[in-house]
Motif scaffolding. Sequence first.
Motif, short mmCIF file in Angstrom:
data_model
loop_
_atom_site.label_atom_id
_atom_site.label_comp_id
_atom_site.label_asym_id
_atom_site.label_seq_id
_atom_site.Cartn_x
_atom_site.Cartn_y
_atom_site.Cartn_z
N PHE A 1 2.90 15.75 -10.45
CA PHE A 1 1.97 14.62 -10.52
C PHE A 1 2.51 13.41 -9.78
N GLY A 2 3.79 13.10 -9.97
CA GLY A 2 4.39 11.96 -9.28
C GLY A 2 4.27 12.09 -7.77
N GLU A 3 4.58 13.27 -7.24
CA GLU A 3 4.46 13.50 -5.80
C GLU A 3 3.01 13.42 -5.35
N TYR A 4 2.12 14.02 -6.13
CA TYR A 4 0.70 14.06 -5.80
C TYR A 4 0.14 12.64 -5.65
N VAL A 5 0.44 11.80 -6.63
CA VAL A 5 -0.06 10.41 -6.59
C VAL A 5 0.52 9.67 -5.38
N GLU A 6 1.80 9.88 -5.09
CA GLU A 6 2.41 9.22 -3.92
C GLU A 6 1.70 9.62 -2.63
N ILE A 7 1.42 10.91 -2.47
CA ILE A 7 0.76 11.38 -1.24
C ILE A 7 -0.64 10.79 -1.13
N VAL A 8 -1.41 10.85 -2.22
CA VAL A 8 -2.78 10.33 -2.18
C VAL A 8 -2.77 8.84 -1.86
N ASP A 9 -1.89 8.09 -2.51
CA ASP A 9 -1.80 6.65 -2.25
C ASP A 9 -1.43 6.39 -0.79
N GLN A 10 -0.42 7.08 -0.29
CA GLN A 10 0.01 6.85 1.09
C GLN A 10 -1.06 7.25 2.09
N MET A 11 -1.71 8.39 1.86
CA MET A 11 -2.71 8.85 2.82
C MET A 11 -3.92 7.92 2.87
N LEU A 12 -4.32 7.40 1.72
CA LEU A 12 -5.47 6.50 1.72
C LEU A 12 -5.11 5.08 2.13
N SER A 13 -3.82 4.74 2.11
CA SER A 13 -3.38 3.40 2.50
C SER A 13 -2.90 3.31 3.94
N ASN A 14 -2.63 4.45 4.56
CA ASN A 14 -2.06 4.47 5.92
C ASN A 14 -2.88 5.38 6.83
N GLU A 15 -2.83 5.09 8.11
CA GLU A 15 -3.55 5.93 9.08
C GLU A 15 -2.91 7.29 9.25
N VAL A 16 -1.58 7.34 9.22
CA VAL A 16 -0.85 8.60 9.38
C VAL A 16 0.23 8.65 8.31
N THR A 17 0.35 9.82 7.66
CA THR A 17 1.33 9.98 6.59
C THR A 17 2.16 11.23 6.80
N THR A 18 3.47 11.06 6.64
CA THR A 18 4.41 12.18 6.55
C THR A 18 5.14 12.02 5.23
N TYR A 19 5.21 13.11 4.50
CA TYR A 19 5.83 13.08 3.16
C TYR A 19 6.43 14.45 2.89
N LYS A 20 7.65 14.48 2.38
CA LYS A 20 8.27 15.74 1.98
C LYS A 20 8.85 15.56 0.60
N GLY A 21 8.28 16.28 -0.34
CA GLY A 21 8.78 16.28 -1.70
C GLY A 21 9.25 17.67 -2.09
N ARG A 22 9.53 17.84 -3.34
CA ARG A 22 9.96 19.15 -3.84
C ARG A 22 8.79 20.14 -3.86
#
Length: 181
Positions: free
Chosen positions: A134-155
């Motif tokens: 859930f923590g990773e999921y929320v981070e990705i959704v927030d970043q993707m909707l707040s930024n034009e391009v997102t790169t994220y690597k979690g567990r």
Amino acid sequence: MMATTKEMRFLVLALPNVPWNDYLASIRNLEDLGIDVVGVADHFVDWTNPPRPWYEAWTLLGAMARETKRIRLTTTVSQIPLRLPAMFARQALTVDHLSDGRVELGLGIGLPIDPSYEMMGVPNWTPKERVDRFGEYVEIVDQMLSNEVTTYKGRYYEVEGAVMNPRPVQSPRPPLTIAAM
């Protein structure tokens, strides 16, 4: 210290278990009554009665967005096991545009007793794994909707150069509600 006040809002959960025309009439009635937000349950089936008729939440939100004018739209709540975070962000972005900026994002870990997981072939994670994901999921959704391009690597999840175009109607992104059990 100055006290701040917040406006009280009213949300009605409208279960998607009736024919579309009846459902739409109910949603329009809620809008006419002045209800602030309508929420749709996000399950593959009615988890309390799987044979009961049931519609998919984000498809319904898109249809409701085009058939209403004022009422805000959300899920109560979107379960993270049902879709990848990047696809969820794209669905939310789309409904944000279809609704002219009236969508709100409700996210939760999902019910461990929901029969949807077995029906869909989705793993029924342990409570600890649900929370970690859930923590990773929320981070990705927030970043993707707040930024034009997102790169994220979690567990558990990763996105590489995920482009979000067009940008959300709401800035910096639609409001996010975090559910807890």
